[in-house]
Enzyme design. Structure first.
Site, short mmCIF file in Angstrom:
data_model
loop_
_atom_site.label_atom_id
_atom_site.label_comp_id
_atom_site.label_asym_id
_atom_site.label_seq_id
_atom_site.Cartn_x
_atom_site.Cartn_y
_atom_site.Cartn_z
N ASN A 10 0.97 -1.16 0.12
CA ASN A 10 -0.21 -0.12 0.08
C ASN A 10 1.07 1.22 -0.29
O ASN A 10 1.50 1.47 1.09
CB ASN A 10 -0.85 0.08 1.22
N TRP A 11 1.04 1.73 -1.10
CA TRP A 11 2.00 3.08 -1.28
C TRP A 11 1.33 4.23 -0.77
O TRP A 11 2.12 5.17 -0.58
CB TRP A 11 2.54 3.23 -2.65
N LYS A 12 0.13 4.25 -0.14
CA LYS A 12 -0.37 5.38 0.38
C LYS A 12 0.17 6.74 -0.55
O LYS A 12 -0.06 6.64 -1.73
CB LYS A 12 -0.03 5.71 1.84
N HIS A 94 -9.37 1.25 5.08
CA HIS A 94 -8.13 1.34 5.78
C HIS A 94 -8.23 2.31 6.72
O HIS A 94 -9.03 3.35 6.92
CB HIS A 94 -7.06 2.03 4.70
N GLU A 96 -6.80 4.70 7.78
CA GLU A 96 -6.47 6.17 7.51
C GLU A 96 -7.75 6.61 6.86
O GLU A 96 -8.03 7.99 6.92
CB GLU A 96 -5.06 6.47 6.83
N GLU A 166 -5.58 -4.65 10.73
CA GLU A 166 -4.36 -3.84 11.03
C GLU A 166 -4.46 -2.98 12.24
O GLU A 166 -5.31 -2.29 12.22
CB GLU A 166 -4.39 -3.08 9.81
N GLY A 172 2.81 2.00 10.70
CA GLY A 172 3.59 3.10 10.55
C GLY A 172 4.52 3.36 12.01
O GLY A 172 5.35 4.42 12.04
N SER A 212 3.59 -2.45 10.60
CA SER A 212 4.95 -2.46 10.59
C SER A 212 5.46 -4.02 10.19
O SER A 212 6.51 -4.35 10.87
CB SER A 212 5.53 -2.03 12.15
N GLY A 233 2.89 -1.29 4.26
CA GLY A 233 2.95 0.19 3.94
C GLY A 233 4.24 0.57 3.64
O GLY A 233 4.97 0.43 2.65
N GLY A 234 4.96 1.25 4.66
CA GLY A 234 6.46 1.71 4.58
C GLY A 234 7.37 0.83 3.68
O GLY A 234 8.11 1.44 3.01
#
Ligand code: PGA
Length: 251
Positions: A10-12, A94, A96, A166, A172, A212, A233-234
């Site tokens: 997930n590149w956000k 998600h 966010e 999640e 993150g 993470s 993510g990251g």
């Protein structure tokens, strides 16, 4: 039964067009037959990503979609728009989106239903805030997110759903949930599907962990009984980390 693992990046809101092209060209080298690999670039990069990955096994997916088919919804993206550039799966719910864009269970269930009715597959995200876990409410909360968000779908429709658990406090933050916390929640989720849809569905449905996941913890997380891969993510933003995580899911 053996479920094929999924590793989804997930590149956000990261990566310009040039940066996306560079990363995708690296990702093309990943070799595995045992893992379904997906990446979710931003909307502006989807078209290019699909064409670059045309003959690859990596699937390009969307990060979000609007619940209406078309119309006066400035700034939003519709299901038909996604399909018109070759995107057939999306992430819904998600944390966010829930937190910063006020997407509640009723909006999310509408999105899920609309997506599935229009032949999009979905990765449906659920997860509790730290405060809810500290109060001991996490199982109840996850149950409600699933019942309200997904259980309006029928048995055929639910086959097009992947769930991503999640915990919000692990996203993150560099802080992953403990293995036993992950496994007990995934088992709980699978049981909910068993009670609602029966054992065939509950054995088939893939439940990803997110929060993470990194090269140094992916293998042990993916080896847990009810974990069928990860939403990353990251660590999906650079080739070597993402590749290492895919390889951890391999085999
Ligand atoms: P993270 O994000 O891997 O950076 O924690 C996961 C996610 O938000 O899906």
């Amino acid at each position: 039964m053996k479920r094929k693992k999924i590793v989804a990046g997930n590149w956000k809101m990261n990566m310009t067009l040039d940066e996306s092209v560079n990363l995708i060209n690296e990702l093309k080298q990943i070799s595995t037959n045992d893992v379904d690999i997906k990446i979710a670039p931003s909307f502006t990069n989807l078209n290019k990503a699909v064409s670059l990955l045309d003959s690859s096994k990596i699937e390009v997916i969307g990060q979000n979609v609007h619940s209406e088919q078309r119309g006066a919804f400035t700034g939003e993206i519709s299901i038909e728009m996604l399909k018109s550039v070759g995107v057939y799966s999306i992430i819904i719910g998600h944390s966010e989106r829930r937190k910063y864009f006020n997407e509640n269970d009723s909006i999310l269930s509408k999105k899920a239903k609309m997506a599935i009715d229009n032949s999009l597959n979905i990765i449906f995200c659920i997860g509790e805030e730290l405060s809810e876990r500290e109060k001991g409410n996490h199982f109840e909360l996850i149950k409600n997110q699933i019942i309200n968000g997904l259980f309006g779908l029928d048995k055929d429709q639910i086959k097009n759903v992947v769930v991503a658990y999640e915990p919000v406090w692990a996203i993150g933050t560099g802080k992953t949930a403990e293995n036993y916390q992950i496994q007990e929640m995934h088992e709980f989720i699978r049981k909910l599907f068993n009670d609602k849809y029966g054992s065939d569905i509950s054995h088939q449905i893939r439940i990803l962990y997110g929060g993470s996941v990194k090269p140094n913890n992916a293998e042990e997380i993916f080896s847990l009984n009810d974990v069928d891969g990860g939403l990353i993510g990251g660590a999906s933003l650079n080739f070597s980390d993402f590749n290492a995580i895919v390889q951890a899911a391999n085999g």
